[in-house]
Design an enzyme around this catalytic site. Structure first.
Site, PDB file in Angstrom:
ATOM      1  N   LYS A  83     -71.433 -44.388  22.961  1.00 47.29           N
ATOM      2  CA  LYS A  83     -70.378 -45.141  22.283  1.00 47.29           C
ATOM      3  C   LYS A  83     -70.568 -46.636  22.509  1.00 47.29           C
ATOM      4  O   LYS A  83     -70.935 -47.070  23.606  1.00 47.29           O
ATOM      5  CB  LYS A  83     -69.025 -44.673  22.819  1.00 47.29           C
ATOM      6  CG  LYS A  83     -67.801 -45.239  22.106  1.00 47.29           C
ATOM      7  CD  LYS A  83     -66.551 -44.596  22.680  1.00 47.29           C
ATOM      8  CE  LYS A  83     -65.278 -45.156  22.098  1.00 47.29           C
ATOM      9  NZ  LYS A  83     -64.064 -44.497  22.654  1.00 47.29           N
ATOM     10  N   SER A 119     -60.848 -43.515  19.469  1.00 45.83           N
ATOM     11  CA  SER A 119     -61.842 -44.528  19.193  1.00 45.83           C
ATOM     12  C   SER A 119     -63.285 -44.023  19.228  1.00 45.83           C
ATOM     13  O   SER A 119     -64.213 -44.770  18.918  1.00 45.83           O
ATOM     14  CB  SER A 119     -61.693 -45.684  20.188  1.00 45.83           C
ATOM     15  OG  SER A 119     -61.877 -45.244  21.515  1.00 45.83           O
ATOM     16  N   SER A 136     -58.775 -40.901  22.784  1.00 46.64           N
ATOM     17  CA  SER A 136     -59.952 -41.314  22.022  1.00 46.64           C
ATOM     18  C   SER A 136     -61.107 -40.330  22.026  1.00 46.64           C
ATOM     19  O   SER A 136     -62.026 -40.469  21.226  1.00 46.64           O
ATOM     20  CB  SER A 136     -60.450 -42.671  22.527  1.00 46.64           C
ATOM     21  OG  SER A 136     -59.548 -43.691  22.176  1.00 46.64           O
TER      22      SER A 136
END
Length: 469
Positions: free
Chosen positions: A77, A152, A176
């Site tokens: 990520k 996210s 997330s």
């Protein structure tokens, strides 16, 4: 069978047997990314030259020295630094930032044979559950490219759903890992704080934000957790491995006697269709002779506690950016940082006390129940152009994180939780069931989730080609 359609567990078995090489996997991923990523925008930064160099170094080692993953590729990520690879945090402030050293998490993964080949898209500094930013744009849901992939860890979830990854790294503060897993029909797990070591942030003893695994199945997720976990002196809250194989735990049927379900945890509106899909999935436990009851801990103070403590973290981490680059931060970031800067010491103390009580109540709850289950999100995937969910079931939300209460309430408890695909709406959009176990009960959680996964039998549906509707 195409490599991209096989499980991570199967791929690693073949790597260890010498039937395939990490270079074969990187070739397959590069071809798949070229085929589909322009449609969904999940992996905006690629580093295949770096990945192939690492793969060749692994291939020079004896098989038994190649780690848990043995050369399995893993996207990281874009909130986590990877040495020599552009890491933007989804922000124009860092659009050209190239770290000189990798995060502890990346170093652990690479030591266990993970090969980093891409950075997955994220909202600016991970703020918000819709994956878009001013650097790379929006990530789209492959089940319907007009819809949000949530966030996210949206880029990570989409890469899995479309066959651009076998496993993926994500992170979770207020849902997330779980929100995008629910929206994209994959499995995302928030581990207990400290289970996965990471670099220190400004707030050294942060127990709200964790790093964790994502995959298409529970077993694949457990495999990645085995590679991710372990203590490190650089992270003072990190936990030792303890000799547990999480993959082994996922393959064992747990002894469940009594589980609890709550559609809304007593704190949030929820879309009726989402609630019913989750309720039906939980009822399958009754087929195994397990009692299913309606119950949940007391989360009545969760909204105040979480939003206060989140704001403290945002002020600590981003107040300097607000001072130096106010024009480069999105409105939601500005609101959250300013909220934190306005808090009094008394408000922070109150929120800490509320969190303490929620943790104590959760521990007491798990003396009576083996699991807590609820929905992972309160709505199905919404239009990608909407920055966040502004209301649900006739209730209007005050801010961009109110709609995430069903996930962030669990974050406060320190308990591990995952989102498991449990069904589809009438429109054909995925819904995730959130399954929660007692704090540090990852092994128990994985075994239970795998049991329900077998009953539901949904994990043969992926990967998919992006669908335009």
């Amino acid at each position: 069978m195409d490599l991209i359609r096989q499980s991570a567990v199967s791929i690693v078995e073949q790597l260890k047997a010498g039937a395939i090489t990490p270079l074969d996997l990187l070739d397959a991923l590069e071809a798949r990314i070229a085929e589909v990523d322009a449609i969904v925008n999940a992996l905006p930064t690629l580093c295949f030259d770096r990945a192939r160099a690492h793969a060749r170094r692994l291939m020079d080692l004896p098989v038994e020295e190649r780690g848990v993953l043995a050369g399995l590729p893993v996207p990281i990520k874009d909130l986590i630094e990877v040495e020599g690879v552009c890491t933007t945090f989804g922000s124009p402030i860092f659009k050209d930032h190239v770290p000189e050293r990798s995060d502890i998490l990346v170093r652990h993964l690479e030591e266990e044979g993970g090969v980093v080949y891409a950075k997955s898209n994220t909202p600016e500094f991970g703020a918000g559950a819709n994956t878009f930013n001013e650097v790379f744009g929006a990530t789209r849901n492959p089940w319907n490219t007009s819809r949000s992939a949530a966030g996210s860890s949206g880029g990570a979830a989409v890469s899995l759903a479309t066959g651009m990854a076998w496993v993926a790294h994500g992170s979770d503060l207020g849902g997330s890992l779980r929100n995008p897993a629910s929206f994209c029909g994959i499995v995302g797990m928030r581990p207990s704080p400290g289970r996965v070591a990471k670099n220190l942030g400004v707030k050294v003893d942060d127990l709200l934000s964790v790093e964790g695994p994502m995959a298409r199945t529970v077993e694949d997720l457990a495999l990645l957790l085995d590679a991710m976990c372990g203590e490190d002196a650089g992270d003072p809250v990190s936990l030792p491995r303890g000799g547990t194989s999480f993959l082994g735990a996922a393959r064992r049927s747990p002894r469940l006697k009594r589980v609890a379900f709550s559609a809304d945890l007593g704190i949030t509106p929820i879309d009726p269709e989402v609630a019913e899909i989750c309720r039906r999935a939980v009822s399958r436990f009754a087929e195994l002779g397990i009692a299913v009851e309606e119950a949940h801990p007391d989360f009545s103070k969760a909204r105040h506690a979480f939003q206060t403590l989140r704001a403290v973290g945002f002020a600590a981490s981003h107040s300097r950016k607000l001072k130096d680059y106010p024009e480069l931060l999105k409105p939601e970031m500005v609101w959250n940082v300013e909220k934190g800067l306005k808090l009094s010491v008394e408000e922070i103390i109150e929120a800490e006390a509320e969190r303490r009580d929620i943790i104590a109540g959760t521990l007491a709850f798990f003396e009576e129940y083996d699991l807590l289950m609820t929905s992972a999100t309160i709505v199905p995937p919404y239009p990608v152009e909407e920055r966040y969910v502004s209301g649900c079931a006739g209730i209007t939300f005050d801010n961009y994180i109110d709609w995430l209460a069903i996930a962030y309430a669990v974050s406060l408890t320190t308990a591990p939780a995952l989102s498991l695909p449990c069904g589809f709406t009438a429109e054909g959009l995925p819904v995730g069931l959130q399954i929660v176990a007692r704090p540090r009960g990852e092994a128990h959680l994985l075994g239970a989730a795998a049991e329900l996964e077998r009953l539901l039998d949904l994990n043969t549906l992926m990967p998919i080609d992006p669908r335009h509707r």
